[in-house]
Write an enzyme that holds these catalytic residues in place. Structure first.
Site, PDB file in Angstrom:
ATOM      1  CE1 TYR A   1      -3.747  -2.379   5.023  1.00 30.28           C
ATOM      2  CE2 TYR A   1      -2.990  -0.016   4.545  1.00 30.28           C
ATOM      3  CZ  TYR A   1      -3.333  -1.112   4.138  1.00 30.28           C
ATOM      4  OH  TYR A   1      -3.743  -1.319   2.793  1.00 30.28           O
TER       5      TYR A   1
ATOM      6  CB  SER B   1      -0.718  -0.015   1.280  1.00 30.00           C
ATOM      7  OG  SER B   1      -1.286   1.263   1.414  1.00 30.00           O
TER       8      SER B   1
HETATM    9  N1  LIG Z   1      -8.404  -1.016  -1.823  1.00 30.35           N
HETATM   10  C1  LIG Z   1      -7.589  -0.370  -1.642  1.00 30.35           C
HETATM   11  O1  LIG Z   1      -7.849   0.784  -1.538  1.00 30.35           O
HETATM   12  C2  LIG Z   1      -6.186  -0.805  -1.224  1.00 30.35           C
HETATM   13  C3  LIG Z   1      -5.238   0.146  -1.267  1.00 30.35           C
HETATM   14  C4  LIG Z   1      -4.008  -0.052  -0.753  1.00 30.35           C
HETATM   15  C5  LIG Z   1      -3.533  -1.487  -0.659  1.00 30.35           C
HETATM   16  N2  LIG Z   1      -4.757  -2.583  -0.641  1.00 30.35           N
HETATM   17  C6  LIG Z   1      -4.238  -3.708  -0.418  1.00 30.35           C
HETATM   18  O2  LIG Z   1      -4.821  -4.629  -1.367  1.00 30.35           O
HETATM   19  C7  LIG Z   1      -4.731  -6.031  -0.867  1.00 30.35           C
HETATM   20  C8  LIG Z   1      -6.438  -6.285  -1.446  1.00 30.35           C
HETATM   21  O3  LIG Z   1      -7.184  -5.678  -0.740  1.00 30.35           O
HETATM   22  P1  LIG Z   1      -8.844  -5.183  -1.478  1.00 30.35           P
HETATM   23  O4  LIG Z   1      -8.644  -3.889  -1.678  1.00 30.35           O
HETATM   24  O5  LIG Z   1      -8.952  -6.162  -2.720  1.00 30.35           O
HETATM   25  O6  LIG Z   1      -9.548  -5.563  -0.400  1.00 30.35           O
HETATM   26  P2  LIG Z   1     -10.702  -6.960  -0.093  1.00 30.35           P
HETATM   27  O7  LIG Z   1     -11.380  -6.615   1.364  1.00 30.35           O
HETATM   28  O8  LIG Z   1     -11.803  -6.506  -1.485  1.00 30.35           O
HETATM   29  O9  LIG Z   1      -9.952  -7.949  -0.287  1.00 30.35           O
HETATM   30  C9  LIG Z   1      -9.130  -8.679   0.935  1.00 30.35           C
HETATM   31  C10 LIG Z   1      -9.162 -10.010   0.933  1.00 30.35           C
HETATM   32  O10 LIG Z   1      -8.465 -10.496   1.899  1.00 30.35           O
HETATM   33  C11 LIG Z   1      -9.153 -11.714   2.489  1.00 30.35           C
HETATM   34  N3  LIG Z   1      -8.372 -11.877   3.898  1.00 30.35           N
HETATM   35  C12 LIG Z   1      -8.572 -10.894   4.990  1.00 30.35           C
HETATM   36  N4  LIG Z   1      -8.074 -11.654   6.076  1.00 30.35           N
HETATM   37  C13 LIG Z   1      -7.545 -12.785   5.503  1.00 30.35           C
HETATM   38  C14 LIG Z   1      -6.769 -14.055   6.166  1.00 30.35           C
HETATM   39  N5  LIG Z   1      -6.518 -13.893   7.515  1.00 30.35           N
HETATM   40  N6  LIG Z   1      -6.666 -14.892   5.423  1.00 30.35           N
HETATM   41  C15 LIG Z   1      -6.914 -14.969   4.189  1.00 30.35           C
HETATM   42  N7  LIG Z   1      -7.648 -14.031   3.453  1.00 30.35           N
HETATM   43  C16 LIG Z   1      -7.956 -13.006   4.158  1.00 30.35           C
HETATM   44  C17 LIG Z   1     -10.491 -11.127   2.538  1.00 30.35           C
HETATM   45  O11 LIG Z   1     -11.524 -12.376   2.806  1.00 30.35           O
HETATM   46  C18 LIG Z   1     -10.560 -10.634   1.190  1.00 30.35           C
HETATM   47  O12 LIG Z   1     -11.249 -11.552   0.149  1.00 30.35           O
HETATM   48  C19 LIG Z   1      -4.804  -5.765   0.590  1.00 30.35           C
HETATM   49  O13 LIG Z   1      -3.609  -6.342   0.892  1.00 30.35           O
HETATM   50  C20 LIG Z   1      -4.792  -4.433   0.805  1.00 30.35           C
HETATM   51  O14 LIG Z   1      -4.215  -4.104   2.035  1.00 30.35           O
HETATM   52  C21 LIG Z   1      -5.938  -2.194  -1.152  1.00 30.35           C
END
Ligand SMILES: NC(=O)c1ccc[n+]([C@@H]2O[C@H](COP(=O)([O-])OP(=O)(O)OC[C@H]3O[C@@H](n4cnc5c(N)ncnc54)[C@H](O)[C@@H]3O)[C@@H](O)[C@H]2O)c1
Length: 263
Positions: A163, A150
């Protein structure tokens, strides 16, 4: 030409964590469409994971979904064993599973909360990378890893100690592994997204005012989409990115460059 650049080794197998939602789901579908067998994990939502598998199969690809808590060593072992039984040794890995910051300030943050974030966002990639690399070493093969970090791996937010610390650790895990694994031709890169429209930003998706306010802070003028991140994942996993390792690619519409403006 583009098709040639993004063609993959026919023996390649991809593992995508967090494949039932958001960026992981989009990446799994893109990889499936590119002809790679995909093993995706889900945490709680089996129906959503089935939906990802169906989307891949509809597109002519192959996929299986496996329930796994990525912070659990036994679950990660079982995940890779399942992948090996289904398709063979995994050589491409996307660590997308993650939890968002709690918004809790330090004095009130329970150790259990800090631990929960660390387990998912930092221990998870450690465990999956370690398991895949062990198998690749045994098979004397190279591979490619993409860790979804991130922009907050570097840009702190009050209430994000869980985080931000986990993603900061993930940045160094990525860099250290890149150095360690380069001689074995296992590339390790990070992606640092800004605001991407996934369930992690559900509140902005549900409230147009909040979305507008947040998007107005992004120089590009809008949030990113999971498909845009998935395209970058596909590239970093592909032979076209062959010599790229140890770097983190920011995908944020220049959001992270806006610090210290107007001073
Ligand atoms: N969406 C954003 O704006 C954003 C920004 C920066 C970074 N990210 C990163 O991108 C990645 C994906 O996030 P996203 O936006 O797709 O969110 P999301 O919530 O749609 O997906 C996250 C996924 O992680 C799974 N998860 C949570 N805890 C878990 C565990 N203990 N074991 C296995 N799976 C688990 C959830 O079930 C979900 O499917 C994350 O690492 C997040 O930190 C997202």
């Amino acid at each position: 030409m583009a098709q040639h650049i993004l063609s993959f080794d026919p023996a390649s197998v991809a593992v995508v964590t967090g494949g039932e939602s958001g960026i992981g789901r989009a990446a799994a579908i893109r990889l499936g469409k590119a002809g790679l067998p995909v093993v995706l994990t889900y945490f709680a939502d089996a129906a959503a994971a089935d939906g990802t598998v169906e989307a891949i199969v509809r597109g002519g690809g192959k996929a299986v979904a496996v329930q796994a808590d990525v912070g659990d060593e036994q679950a990660v072992e079982a995940l890779f064993e399942r992948a090996e039984r289904a398709f063979g040794t995994a050589d491409l890995l996307v660590n997308s599973a993650g939890l968002n910051m709690s918004g809790v300030m330090l004095p009130d943050m329970a150790l259990a909360q800090f631990d929960r974030l660390m387990r998912t966002d930092l221990y998870g990639p450690f465990l999956t990378c370690r398991r895949m690399v062990r198998a690749l070493d045994a098979a004397r093969r190279g591979g490619r890893i993409v860790n979804i970090s991130s922009i907050h791996e570097r840009a702190p937010r009050p209430g994000g100690v869980d985080y931000d610390a986990a993603k900061g650790g993930l940045a160094q895990l990525t860099a250290t592994l890149a150095l360690e694994l380069a001689p074995r031709h296992i590339a390790v890169n990070g992606i640092a997204p800004g605001m991407i429209l996934t369930p992690m930003n559900q509140s902005a998706l549900d409230h147009p005012d909040e979305l507008r306010r947040k998007e107005s802070a992004i120089p590009w003028g809008r949030a990113g989409t999971p498909d845009e991140v998935a395209d970058l994942i596909l590239f970093l996993l592909s032979p076209a990115a062959g010599y790229i390792t140890g770097t983190t690619v920011t995908i944020d519409g220049a959001l992270s460059l806006t610090v210290a403006q107007g001073a």
